[in-house]
Scaffold this motif. Structure first.
Motif, PDB file in Angstrom:
ATOM      1  N   CYS A  75      90.511  15.279   7.855  1.00  0.00           N
ATOM      2  CA  CYS A  75      91.848  15.525   7.318  1.00  0.00           C
ATOM      3  C   CYS A  75      92.338  14.253   6.646  1.00  0.00           C
ATOM      4  O   CYS A  75      92.718  13.282   7.305  1.00  0.00           O
ATOM      5  CB  CYS A  75      92.806  15.948   8.428  1.00  0.00           C
ATOM      6  SG  CYS A  75      94.464  16.313   7.836  1.00  0.00           S
ATOM      7  N   THR A  76      92.318  14.252   5.322  1.00  0.00           N
ATOM      8  CA  THR A  76      92.714  13.062   4.571  1.00  0.00           C
ATOM      9  C   THR A  76      94.159  12.687   4.887  1.00  0.00           C
ATOM     10  O   THR A  76      95.007  13.551   5.070  1.00  0.00           O
ATOM     11  CB  THR A  76      92.572  13.292   3.064  1.00  0.00           C
ATOM     12  OG1 THR A  76      93.312  14.463   2.723  1.00  0.00           O
ATOM     13  CG2 THR A  76      91.120  13.478   2.677  1.00  0.00           C
ATOM     14  N   SER A  77      94.387  11.407   4.935  1.00  0.00           N
ATOM     15  CA  SER A  77      95.734  10.921   5.219  1.00  0.00           C
ATOM     16  C   SER A  77      96.119   9.920   4.128  1.00  0.00           C
ATOM     17  O   SER A  77      95.614   8.801   4.101  1.00  0.00           O
ATOM     18  CB  SER A  77      95.786  10.249   6.594  1.00  0.00           C
ATOM     19  OG  SER A  77      97.104   9.886   6.930  1.00  0.00           O
ATOM     20  N   CYS A  78      96.999  10.348   3.228  1.00  0.00           N
ATOM     21  CA  CYS A  78      97.504   9.438   2.197  1.00  0.00           C
ATOM     22  C   CYS A  78      98.732   8.752   2.768  1.00  0.00           C
ATOM     23  O   CYS A  78      99.746   9.400   3.048  1.00  0.00           O
ATOM     24  CB  CYS A  78      97.847  10.210   0.924  1.00  0.00           C
ATOM     25  SG  CYS A  78      98.645   9.173  -0.329  1.00  0.00           S
ATOM     26  N   TYR A  79      98.660   7.447   2.913  1.00  0.00           N
ATOM     27  CA  TYR A  79      99.746   6.716   3.571  1.00  0.00           C
ATOM     28  C   TYR A  79     101.008   6.693   2.718  1.00  0.00           C
ATOM     29  O   TYR A  79     102.117   6.673   3.243  1.00  0.00           O
ATOM     30  CB  TYR A  79      99.264   5.309   3.928  1.00  0.00           C
ATOM     31  CG  TYR A  79      97.992   5.363   4.739  1.00  0.00           C
ATOM     32  CD1 TYR A  79      97.976   5.986   5.983  1.00  0.00           C
ATOM     33  CD2 TYR A  79      96.784   4.865   4.241  1.00  0.00           C
ATOM     34  CE1 TYR A  79      96.805   6.090   6.720  1.00  0.00           C
ATOM     35  CE2 TYR A  79      95.609   4.969   4.971  1.00  0.00           C
ATOM     36  CZ  TYR A  79      95.627   5.585   6.208  1.00  0.00           C
ATOM     37  OH  TYR A  79      94.462   5.704   6.929  1.00  0.00           O
ATOM     38  N   GLY A  80     100.844   6.744   1.407  1.00  0.00           N
ATOM     39  CA  GLY A  80     102.003   6.840   0.535  1.00  0.00           C
ATOM     40  C   GLY A  80     102.685   8.187   0.679  1.00  0.00           C
ATOM     41  O   GLY A  80     103.922   8.273   0.733  1.00  0.00           O
ATOM     42  N   ALA A  81     101.884   9.268   0.741  1.00  0.00           N
ATOM     43  CA  ALA A  81     102.447  10.605   0.925  1.00  0.00           C
ATOM     44  C   ALA A  81     103.144  10.713   2.280  1.00  0.00           C
ATOM     45  O   ALA A  81     104.198  11.350   2.401  1.00  0.00           O
ATOM     46  CB  ALA A  81     101.348  11.656   0.802  1.00  0.00           C
ATOM     47  N   ASN A  82     102.553  10.089   3.305  1.00  0.00           N
ATOM     48  CA  ASN A  82     103.196  10.073   4.624  1.00  0.00           C
ATOM     49  C   ASN A  82     104.563   9.408   4.535  1.00  0.00           C
ATOM     50  O   ASN A  82     105.562   9.911   5.059  1.00  0.00           O
ATOM     51  CB  ASN A  82     102.332   9.311   5.631  1.00  0.00           C
ATOM     52  CG  ASN A  82     101.022  10.001   5.942  1.00  0.00           C
ATOM     53  OD1 ASN A  82     100.830  11.172   5.607  1.00  0.00           O
ATOM     54  ND2 ASN A  82     100.105   9.287   6.572  1.00  0.00           N
TER      55      ASN A  82
END
Length: 362
Positions: A296-303
């Motif tokens: 499950c990809t985690s984009c830290y900017g999107a978070n």
């Protein structure tokens, strides 16, 4: 021996010539990067002993608004000697690639690669990206970089055409490196879940019938990794093996976490984060409780955009991730049946296929 790479992005401009409906860069301005700022940043990074190769990405806004700067900087780099190997990239909407730019790109196509944003067929692309489809010379990009992939974004307005748009791009001879669901949408909504399920089922059947076509990552997840021993590592090199420089030369962790997207208050809050400490980027409930966490990809900017925290995943796409996993499992099962080779990856995949179906295919 593994090649150590550093990904360097130069944000040449905060302007864009389009107004894409899903754009999250709400703080656009007329700011642009000066040539001398570009050269100073590149000189700093092209002689770094801890890296073997520097990937230099011109970014924006739309970077080809500043083609003159791009051209001067590249030719300056090419005329000098550096410790590191390097290659130039640019991500573009393709609209501004006129005759002059084409000639320069064609001449330098082996040392300057271009990635095109293309959201599918004419109707969907025009809905998403300011009626720009017919302004793009698709043949030119394919001619110059036949192995380069395109990037595609799925909006709520085009979600019911996922299958049509992806297969259209394949019909042009392109592979697709990323199919991102637009930010700021409640993708958990039952309507979208139903639509995505139907579209991915059609797409899965397409790849089963066309094994010569490389499947899009949307349903070609590395599900065998779900059976690996879990490690607390970041998804990307954000702020560690990656940096983006704003127009004034300010260093940012990546192209998402910049002043174009976030205000000073948010950027100040992350200023003291140790991007080398991977544990700070782990969503503990996901890590401990979700079988799909390893893929499950985690984009830290999107978070950060969705909930104000780097490490807490944007949960608006959880349902979509489970749907993607089910069809990734179906496609992988089909591939293994067609070529039943006994490998560690396939053995892990077979276990993952059963678990994913037990957990999510209902």
């Amino acid at each position: 021996m593994e090649i150590k790479k550093f990904h360097l992005s130069l944000i040449l401009t905060n302007q864009c010539n389009l107004s894409c409906i899903y754009c999250y860069e709400n703080n656009k301005s007329k700011k642009r990067m000066d040539v001398d700022v570009c050269k100073r940043i590149l000189a700093k990074h092209l002689n770094r002993p801890e890296y073997d190769e520097i990937e230099i990405d011109f970014f924006g806004g739309e970077p080809f608004l500043e083609f003159a700067t791009m051209k001067e900087v590249c030719e300056w780099v090419w005329s000098n000697t550096w410790k590191n190997k390097y290659i130039f990239f640019a991500t573009t909407n393709g609209v501004l690639i006129n005759r002059e730019i084409k000639e320069w790109l064609r001449k330098n196509k082996n040392k300057f690669w271009v990635s095109l944003s293309l959201d599918g067929c004419r109707e969907s692309h025009n809905i998403n990206r300011s009626n720009s489809f017919d302004k793009i010379d698709l043949k030119f990009f394919k001619e110059c970089w036949p192995e380069q992939t395109v990037k595609m974004t799925i909006s709520k307005e085009t979600v019911d055409h996922i299958y049509e748009n992806i297969t259209f791009i394949h019909s042009l001879g392109y592979n697709i490196s990323g199919t991102n669901f637009a930010e700021g949408i409640d993708w958990e909504n039952e309507k979208y879940v139903r639509i995505v399920t139907n579209e991915l089922e059609k797409l899965c059947r397409y790849y089963m019938k066309h094994p010569e076509v490389k499947p899009v990552p949307l349903i070609h997840m590395a599900i065998h990794k779900c059976e690996d021993e879990r490690q607390k590592v970041k998804w990307c090199g954000c702020g560690e093996h990656m940096a983006a420089y704003e127009t004034d030369g300010t260093e940012c962790p990546c192209t998402f976490i910049t002043p174009m997207t976030f205000g000073e208050k948010v950027l100040h809050k992350i200023h003291d984060i140790d991007f080398h400490n991977h544990e700070l980027f782990i969503d503990e409930p996901c890590f401990n409780n979700c079988y799909l966490d390893p893929v499950c990809t985690s984009c830290y900017g999107a978070n950060l955009l969705s909930n104000g925290k780097i490490n807490v995943r944007d949960k608006s796409k959880c349902a979509l991730m489970k749907i993607r996993a089910v069809f990734s499992a179906a496609l992988k099962a089909h591939m293994i049946l067609k070529k039943p080779v006994d490998t560690p990856e396939n053995r892990k995949s077979l276990i993952a296929i059963k678990k994913i179906n037990d957990l999510y295919n209902n």
